[in-house]
Design a protein around this motif. Structure first.
Motif, PDB file in Angstrom:
ATOM      1  N   UNK A 188     -16.797   4.982 -29.831  1.00 31.87           N
ATOM      2  CA  UNK A 188     -16.499   5.903 -28.734  1.00 31.87           C
ATOM      3  C   UNK A 188     -17.611   5.861 -27.702  1.00 31.87           C
ATOM      4  N   UNK A 189     -18.845   5.917 -28.159  1.00 30.80           N
ATOM      5  CA  UNK A 189     -19.981   5.923 -27.236  1.00 30.80           C
ATOM      6  C   UNK A 189     -20.008   4.650 -26.407  1.00 30.80           C
ATOM      7  N   UNK A 190     -19.672   3.512 -27.008  1.00 30.03           N
ATOM      8  CA  UNK A 190     -19.667   2.237 -26.281  1.00 30.03           C
ATOM      9  C   UNK A 190     -18.712   2.288 -25.092  1.00 30.03           C
ATOM     10  N   UNK A 191     -17.496   2.751 -25.321  1.00 31.92           N
ATOM     11  CA  UNK A 191     -16.506   2.813 -24.242  1.00 31.92           C
ATOM     12  C   UNK A 191     -16.809   3.957 -23.279  1.00 31.92           C
ATOM     13  N   UNK A 192     -17.301   5.040 -23.804  1.00 36.00           N
ATOM     14  CA  UNK A 192     -17.687   6.206 -23.012  1.00 36.00           C
ATOM     15  C   UNK A 192     -18.783   5.814 -22.018  1.00 36.00           C
ATOM     16  N   UNK A 193     -19.812   5.166 -22.519  1.00 36.14           N
ATOM     17  CA  UNK A 193     -20.929   4.711 -21.686  1.00 36.14           C
ATOM     18  C   UNK A 193     -20.447   3.754 -20.596  1.00 36.14           C
ATOM     19  N   UNK A 194     -19.644   2.779 -20.979  1.00 37.45           N
ATOM     20  CA  UNK A 194     -19.191   1.762 -20.033  1.00 37.45           C
ATOM     21  C   UNK A 194     -18.413   2.376 -18.885  1.00 37.45           C
ATOM     22  N   UNK A 195     -17.505   3.286 -19.201  1.00 35.72           N
ATOM     23  CA  UNK A 195     -16.660   3.875 -18.163  1.00 35.72           C
ATOM     24  C   UNK A 195     -17.415   4.914 -17.339  1.00 35.72           C
ATOM     25  N   UNK A 196     -17.954   5.928 -17.966  1.00 38.00           N
ATOM     26  CA  UNK A 196     -18.461   7.071 -17.204  1.00 38.00           C
ATOM     27  C   UNK A 196     -19.742   6.765 -16.438  1.00 38.00           C
ATOM     28  N   UNK A 197     -20.656   6.006 -17.036  1.00 38.24           N
ATOM     29  CA  UNK A 197     -21.857   5.680 -16.269  1.00 38.24           C
ATOM     30  C   UNK A 197     -21.525   4.744 -15.119  1.00 38.24           C
ATOM     31  N   UNK A 198     -20.493   3.922 -15.287  1.00 41.37           N
ATOM     32  CA  UNK A 198     -20.014   3.110 -14.176  1.00 41.37           C
ATOM     33  C   UNK A 198     -19.421   3.966 -13.070  1.00 41.37           C
ATOM     34  N   UNK A 199     -18.677   4.994 -13.457  1.00 39.39           N
ATOM     35  CA  UNK A 199     -18.081   5.896 -12.464  1.00 39.39           C
ATOM     36  C   UNK A 199     -19.153   6.636 -11.678  1.00 39.39           C
ATOM     37  N   UNK A 200     -20.232   6.989 -12.361  1.00 40.29           N
ATOM     38  CA  UNK A 200     -21.326   7.721 -11.710  1.00 40.29           C
ATOM     39  C   UNK A 200     -22.243   6.801 -10.912  1.00 40.29           C
ATOM     40  N   UNK A 201     -22.095   5.502 -11.083  1.00 43.38           N
ATOM     41  CA  UNK A 201     -22.935   4.526 -10.373  1.00 43.38           C
ATOM     42  C   UNK A 201     -22.106   3.828  -9.297  1.00 43.38           C
ATOM     43  N   UNK A 202     -21.594   2.651  -9.592  1.00 37.16           N
ATOM     44  CA  UNK A 202     -20.814   1.907  -8.615  1.00 37.16           C
ATOM     45  C   UNK A 202     -19.564   2.629  -8.158  1.00 37.16           C
ATOM     46  N   UNK A 203     -19.045   3.516  -8.992  1.00 37.67           N
ATOM     47  CA  UNK A 203     -17.858   4.270  -8.621  1.00 37.67           C
ATOM     48  C   UNK A 203     -18.058   5.097  -7.365  1.00 37.67           C
ATOM     49  N   UNK A 204     -19.273   5.558  -7.141  1.00 36.84           N
ATOM     50  CA  UNK A 204     -19.532   6.367  -5.945  1.00 36.84           C
ATOM     51  C   UNK A 204     -19.443   5.514  -4.680  1.00 36.84           C
ATOM     52  N   UNK A 205     -19.856   4.275  -4.786  1.00 36.51           N
ATOM     53  CA  UNK A 205     -19.746   3.338  -3.661  1.00 36.51           C
ATOM     54  C   UNK A 205     -18.278   2.998  -3.401  1.00 36.51           C
ATOM     55  N   UNK A 206     -17.536   2.795  -4.479  1.00 34.50           N
ATOM     56  CA  UNK A 206     -16.100   2.513  -4.332  1.00 34.50           C
ATOM     57  C   UNK A 206     -15.417   3.661  -3.600  1.00 34.50           C
ATOM     58  N   UNK A 207     -15.737   4.883  -3.973  1.00 38.55           N
ATOM     59  CA  UNK A 207     -15.107   6.045  -3.342  1.00 38.55           C
ATOM     60  C   UNK A 207     -15.366   6.070  -1.842  1.00 38.55           C
ATOM     61  N   UNK A 208     -16.593   5.803  -1.452  1.00 40.31           N
ATOM     62  CA  UNK A 208     -16.922   5.810  -0.013  1.00 40.31           C
ATOM     63  C   UNK A 208     -16.124   4.737   0.727  1.00 40.31           C
ATOM     64  N   UNK A 209     -15.986   3.556   0.132  1.00 36.41           N
ATOM     65  CA  UNK A 209     -15.223   2.483   0.765  1.00 36.41           C
ATOM     66  C   UNK A 209     -13.739   2.828   0.866  1.00 36.41           C
ATOM     67  N   UNK A 210     -13.179   3.381  -0.206  1.00 33.49           N
ATOM     68  CA  UNK A 210     -11.756   3.715  -0.193  1.00 33.49           C
ATOM     69  C   UNK A 210     -11.468   4.813   0.834  1.00 33.49           C
ATOM     70  N   UNK A 211     -12.356   5.768   0.947  1.00 30.99           N
ATOM     71  CA  UNK A 211     -12.189   6.826   1.948  1.00 30.99           C
ATOM     72  C   UNK A 211     -12.136   6.227   3.349  1.00 30.99           C
ATOM     73  N   UNK A 212     -13.048   5.312   3.608  1.00 34.67           N
ATOM     74  CA  UNK A 212     -13.125   4.718   4.943  1.00 34.67           C
ATOM     75  C   UNK A 212     -11.938   3.793   5.211  1.00 34.67           C
ATOM     76  N   UNK A 213     -11.598   2.957   4.242  1.00 32.98           N
ATOM     77  CA  UNK A 213     -10.536   1.968   4.456  1.00 32.98           C
ATOM     78  C   UNK A 213      -9.161   2.614   4.599  1.00 32.98           C
ATOM     79  N   UNK A 214      -8.913   3.655   3.821  1.00 36.91           N
ATOM     80  CA  UNK A 214      -7.565   4.219   3.780  1.00 36.91           C
ATOM     81  C   UNK A 214      -7.507   5.625   4.383  1.00 36.91           C
ATOM     82  N   UNK A 215      -8.563   5.988   5.078  1.00 36.54           N
ATOM     83  CA  UNK A 215      -8.632   7.266   5.794  1.00 36.54           C
ATOM     84  C   UNK A 215      -8.314   8.437   4.872  1.00 36.54           C
ATOM     85  N   UNK A 216      -8.991   8.474   3.746  1.00 33.77           N
ATOM     86  CA  UNK A 216      -8.822   9.530   2.763  1.00 33.77           C
ATOM     87  C   UNK A 216      -9.930  10.564   2.923  1.00 33.77           C
TER      88      UNK A 216
END
Length: 217
Positions: free
Chosen positions: A122-150
């Motif tokens: 559980x920790x292996x998959x938990x770490x992979x997903x959530x720490x990714x969301x808190x890291x690169x995921x924040x950059x993805x969100x900014x790009x998606x907001x800009x590209x799709x006017x969200x």
């Protein structure tokens, strides 16, 4: 006395190449560079729904576990946000429009297989997903907001309103990893599971690209 490399450092060093491979998959690269569509983003979000449905069910099952329970934070829960994002992106009947791709089926099956019974899994998959969301995921969100006017709707998956400082949270999470009393064999087993999780993510991008090409044919 021999210095022991912190487990979180071992994980980061051992999975550096796997992380880069995941980021470089064509589907995701296109989406990040403005060559993707809103439909592509919705398709990615739909696959996340199935993954987090399994992951958070496994986390709930292990919430009282002496080891795994330390990593189960309500502030990380993504499923309600994904449901709202999909309703915004696809409409109220979004559940009827989505289905798991082959890699997602395998990914979910693996989480279901080990997520509720093996703390390290559980920790292996938990770490992979959530720490990714808190890291690169924040950059993805900014790009998606800009590209799709969200605004916020449509990208709530990447928002963690209960986590004031993601960097501080990630450091505390890594300290929890470093404090785990695992022998070398268990550490190796968990790292191998994290590598497996990265491979699922990379293969999912391949599936998304193939599904897009099929739809366009």
């Amino acid at each position: 006395m021999t210095d022991v490399t912190p487990f979180s450092t071992q994980v980061r060093e051992r999975t550096r190449q796997d992380h880069s491979s995941s980021e470089g998959a064509d589907f995701m690269a296109d989406l990040m560079r403005g060559r993707g569509t809103r439909e592509d983003y919705a398709a990615l979000t739909a696959q996340h729904f199935f993954i987090y449905e399994a992951l958070e069910a496994a986390a709930d099952a292990q919430a009282d576990d002496e080891v795994a329970g330390k990593f189960v934070f309500e502030s990380l829960r993504r499923l309600p946000a994904l449901e709202r994002d999909l309703a915004f992106l696809l409409g109220d009947n979004w559940r009827e429009q989505i289905a798991p791709l082959p890699t997602t089926v395998n990914y979910v099956a693996r989480i279901n297989e080990i997520g509720s019974t093996w703390a390290g899994g559980l920790i292996a998959h938990h770490y992979t997903r959530y720490l990714g969301d808190l890291s690169g995921g924040q950059y993805i969100a900014r790009l998606m907001k800009r590209q799709f006017e969200l605004e916020e709707a449509g990208v709530e998956f990447y928002a963690f309103p209960e986590i004031e400082d993601p960097a501080v949270f990630k450091d505390a999470y890594r300290e929890l990893l470093d404090a785990l009393d695992w022998d070398e064999a268990e550490r190796e087993r968990v790292i191998e599971e994290i590598v497996r999780a990265y491979a699922y993510n990379t293969n999912l991008f391949v599936d998304l690209g193939a599904a897009k090409a099929t739809a366009a044919a």
